[in-house]
Design a protein around this motif. Structure first.
Motif, PDB file in Angstrom:
ATOM      1  N   SER A  71       8.413   8.504   0.139  1.00 23.57           N
ATOM      2  CA  SER A  71       9.699   7.588   0.427  1.00 23.57           C
ATOM      3  C   SER A  71       9.433   7.394   2.143  1.00 23.57           C
ATOM      4  O   SER A  71       9.680   6.273   2.673  1.00 23.57           O
ATOM      5  N   ALA A  72       9.182   8.720   2.400  1.00 31.09           N
ATOM      6  CA  ALA A  72       9.247   8.447   4.147  1.00 31.09           C
ATOM      7  C   ALA A  72       8.093   7.478   4.643  1.00 31.09           C
ATOM      8  O   ALA A  72       8.215   6.779   5.521  1.00 31.09           O
ATOM      9  N   LEU A  73       7.039   7.466   3.956  1.00 33.32           N
ATOM     10  CA  LEU A  73       6.104   6.741   4.127  1.00 33.32           C
ATOM     11  C   LEU A  73       6.196   5.211   4.106  1.00 33.32           C
ATOM     12  O   LEU A  73       5.832   4.340   4.955  1.00 33.32           O
ATOM     13  N   LEU A  84      21.009   4.593 -14.235  1.00 31.27           N
ATOM     14  CA  LEU A  84      20.034   4.990 -15.130  1.00 31.27           C
ATOM     15  C   LEU A  84      19.056   6.409 -14.723  1.00 31.27           C
ATOM     16  O   LEU A  84      19.147   6.723 -13.308  1.00 31.27           O
ATOM     17  N   ALA A  85      18.557   6.917 -15.353  1.00 28.05           N
ATOM     18  CA  ALA A  85      17.753   8.232 -15.248  1.00 28.05           C
ATOM     19  C   ALA A  85      16.792   8.013 -14.162  1.00 28.05           C
ATOM     20  O   ALA A  85      16.496   8.813 -13.182  1.00 28.05           O
ATOM     21  N   ASN A  86      16.079   7.009 -14.456  1.00 25.45           N
ATOM     22  CA  ASN A  86      14.679   6.674 -13.340  1.00 25.45           C
ATOM     23  C   ASN A  86      15.106   5.617 -12.610  1.00 25.45           C
ATOM     24  O   ASN A  86      14.126   4.616 -12.323  1.00 25.45           O
ATOM     25  N   ALA A  87      16.393   5.785 -11.896  1.00 23.79           N
ATOM     26  CA  ALA A  87      16.633   4.553 -10.970  1.00 23.79           C
ATOM     27  C   ALA A  87      15.453   4.521  -9.829  1.00 23.79           C
ATOM     28  O   ALA A  87      15.077   3.419  -9.350  1.00 23.79           O
ATOM     29  N   GLU A  88      15.186   5.676  -9.257  1.00 25.81           N
ATOM     30  CA  GLU A  88      14.262   5.602  -8.070  1.00 25.81           C
ATOM     31  C   GLU A  88      12.873   5.109  -8.227  1.00 25.81           C
ATOM     32  O   GLU A  88      12.399   4.644  -7.636  1.00 25.81           O
ATOM     33  N   LEU A  89      12.460   5.505  -9.462  1.00 29.81           N
ATOM     34  CA  LEU A  89      11.118   5.144 -10.046  1.00 29.81           C
ATOM     35  C   LEU A  89      11.006   3.521 -10.300  1.00 29.81           C
ATOM     36  O   LEU A  89      10.152   2.805  -9.739  1.00 29.81           O
ATOM     37  N   MET A  90      12.214   3.104 -10.740  1.00 32.76           N
ATOM     38  CA  MET A  90      12.404   1.647 -10.779  1.00 32.76           C
ATOM     39  C   MET A  90      12.538   0.777  -9.561  1.00 32.76           C
ATOM     40  O   MET A  90      12.005  -0.278  -9.504  1.00 32.76           O
ATOM     41  N   ALA A  91      12.948   1.517  -8.701  1.00 31.29           N
ATOM     42  CA  ALA A  91      13.160   0.893  -7.319  1.00 31.29           C
ATOM     43  C   ALA A  91      11.720   0.816  -6.704  1.00 31.29           C
ATOM     44  O   ALA A  91      11.359  -0.140  -6.049  1.00 31.29           O
ATOM     45  N   ARG A  92      10.917   1.857  -7.073  1.00 31.30           N
ATOM     46  CA  ARG A  92       9.534   1.681  -6.362  1.00 31.30           C
ATOM     47  C   ARG A  92       8.694   0.937  -6.903  1.00 31.30           C
ATOM     48  O   ARG A  92       8.116   0.024  -6.229  1.00 31.30           O
ATOM     49  N   VAL A 126       0.835  -1.245   0.027  1.00 30.88           N
ATOM     50  CA  VAL A 126       0.060  -0.044  -0.070  1.00 30.88           C
ATOM     51  C   VAL A 126       0.811   1.151   0.040  1.00 30.88           C
ATOM     52  O   VAL A 126       0.698   2.228  -0.696  1.00 30.88           O
ATOM     53  N   SER A 127       2.020   1.372   1.030  1.00 35.38           N
ATOM     54  CA  SER A 127       2.767   2.606   0.925  1.00 35.38           C
ATOM     55  C   SER A 127       3.592   2.719  -0.196  1.00 35.38           C
ATOM     56  O   SER A 127       3.855   3.785  -0.683  1.00 35.38           O
ATOM     57  N   GLY A 128       3.763   1.575  -0.895  1.00 34.46           N
ATOM     58  CA  GLY A 128       4.593   1.588  -2.229  1.00 34.46           C
ATOM     59  C   GLY A 128       3.788   2.275  -3.419  1.00 34.46           C
ATOM     60  O   GLY A 128       4.217   2.956  -4.134  1.00 34.46           O
ATOM     61  N   VAL A 129       2.513   1.849  -3.380  1.00 37.29           N
ATOM     62  CA  VAL A 129       1.802   2.238  -4.179  1.00 37.29           C
ATOM     63  C   VAL A 129       1.570   3.761  -3.764  1.00 37.29           C
ATOM     64  O   VAL A 129       1.487   4.768  -4.826  1.00 37.29           O
ATOM     65  N   GLY A 130       1.441   4.225  -2.657  1.00 32.42           N
ATOM     66  CA  GLY A 130       1.477   5.632  -2.196  1.00 32.42           C
ATOM     67  C   GLY A 130       2.627   6.460  -2.968  1.00 32.42           C
ATOM     68  O   GLY A 130       2.426   7.644  -3.144  1.00 32.42           O
ATOM     69  N   ALA A 131       3.713   5.721  -2.543  1.00 28.95           N
ATOM     70  CA  ALA A 131       4.829   6.520  -3.012  1.00 28.95           C
ATOM     71  C   ALA A 131       4.939   6.687  -4.453  1.00 28.95           C
ATOM     72  O   ALA A 131       5.574   7.656  -4.826  1.00 28.95           O
ATOM     73  N   MET A 132       4.295   5.828  -5.347  1.00 24.86           N
ATOM     74  CA  MET A 132       4.463   5.996  -6.869  1.00 24.86           C
ATOM     75  C   MET A 132       3.263   6.994  -6.943  1.00 24.86           C
ATOM     76  O   MET A 132       3.583   8.029  -7.822  1.00 24.86           O
ATOM     77  N   LEU A 133       2.290   7.227  -6.213  1.00 20.90           N
ATOM     78  CA  LEU A 133       1.442   8.381  -6.539  1.00 20.90           C
ATOM     79  C   LEU A 133       1.849   9.634  -5.901  1.00 20.90           C
ATOM     80  O   LEU A 133       1.480  10.876  -6.528  1.00 20.90           O
ATOM     81  N   LEU A 134       2.680   9.329  -4.915  1.00 20.86           N
ATOM     82  CA  LEU A 134       3.449  10.852  -4.223  1.00 20.86           C
ATOM     83  C   LEU A 134       4.971  10.907  -4.195  1.00 20.86           C
ATOM     84  O   LEU A 134       5.553  10.526  -3.080  1.00 20.86           O
TER      85      LEU A 134
END
Length: 222
Positions: free
Chosen positions: A102-104, A162-170, A88-96
Motif C-alpha cells: 500500500s505504501a508503494l 465487505l470482508a475483502n474491501a481492501e482487496l477489491m479496492a486494490r 505496476v505498483s497496484g500489481v505489486g500491492a496485490m502480490l505484497l
C-alpha cells in the motif's frame, strides 16, 4: 474540427476523473493498512516520515525530471508515467499485501501526480482557445476531480461493509490505472491535431499576443 474537439475534451476530462478515483482507492488502502499494521503511538512518526519522502520525491520530479521528460519524450508519453506506475505498483500491492504494498502504491501516486502528471496535464490546455480552455478546465475540476472523488468515496462506503474491501479496492485501482493508461495513448495525436487546426485557421495567437518568431521557431513550426 468539431469531432477532434469533442474527442480531445472527453479524453482529457476522462483521464483526470479515472486517475482521481484510482487515487481515492489508493489512499483508502494506505490508511486501512496503516490502521491494521501499526500501533497508535507509531502512526504520527510514520506518516511524518512517509510524507517527507514522498514530498521530496515529488519536488525532485517537478524540478529535475518533469522538464526533461516533457522536452525529450513529449506530453503524451509523460502522461503515461503516472497510470503506468499505478498499474505496476497496484500489481505489486496485490502480490505484497499489507503496509508495504500500500505504501508503494500511495508513494507512486503522491510523488508522480504533483511532480510530473499535473504539469503534463496543464500542457494539454495549451492548444485550446481561451473559451475552450476555460470551459474544459471547469469541467475537469468539477467532474474530473470533485465529482470523481465523491463517486470514489461512495463506492468505498459501499465496500467497507465487505470482508475483502481492501482487496477489491486494490483490484479496482489496477483496472482504473489500466484504463487511464489506455486513455493517455489516445491523447498525443489529438493534442498535436489541435495545434494543427489552429495554425491552419490562423487562430493559434491573436494579433496582440503573437510573439515575433525567430529562425529556430520558424524551423520548428515547419
Amino acid at each position: 474540427p468539431e469531432h477532434v474537439q469533442d474527442g480531445y475534451a472527453w479524453r482529457v476530462i476522462g483521464l483526470v476523473a479515472v486517475l482521481t478515483v484510482a487515487a481515492t482507492f489508493a489512499d483508502f488502502q494506505f490508511k486501512s493498512s496503516i490502521q491494521q499494521s501499526l500501533p497508535k503511538r507509531e502512526l504520527a512518526p510514520f506518516l511524518a516520515s512517509f510524507g517527507l519522502v514522498v514530498n521530496l520525491l515529488a519536488l525532485a520530479f517537478q524540478l529535475l525530471l518533469a522538464p526533461l521528460l516533457l522536452r525529450k519524450v513529449g506530453v503524451g508519453r509523460s502522461l503515461r508515467v503516472l497510470p503506468g506506475a499505478l498499474l505496476v505498483s497496484g500489481v505489486g500491492a496485490m502480490l505484497l499485501p499489507g503496509l508495504g504494498g500500500s505504501a508503494l502504491l500511495k508513494g507512486a501516486d503522491g510523488s508522480l501526480r504533483h511532480g510530473l502528471h499535473q504539469a503534463a496535464t496543464e500542457m494539454l490546455f495549451l492548444p485550446l482557445s481561451d473559451v475552450e480552455r476555460s470551459r474544459i478546465k471547469t469541467w475537469a475540476a468539477a467532474f474530473g476531480r470533485r465529482a470523481a472523488q465523491v463517486f470514489g468515496s461512495v463506492v468505498l462506503l459501499a465496500l467497507i461493509s465487505l470482508a475483502n474491501a481492501e482487496l477489491m479496492a486494490r483490484a479496482a485501482c489496477i483496472v482504473l490505472s489500466a484504463f487511464a493508461l489506455w486513455l493517455s495513448f489516445g491523447i498525443q495525436g489529438r493534442y498535436v491535431e489541435r495545434f494543427r487546426i489552429r495554425i491552419r485557421t490562423g487562430t493559434l495567437w491573436t494579433a496582440k499576443e503573437a510573439p515575433e518568431p525567430d529562425r529556430y521557431a520558424l524551423l520548428m513550426l515547419v
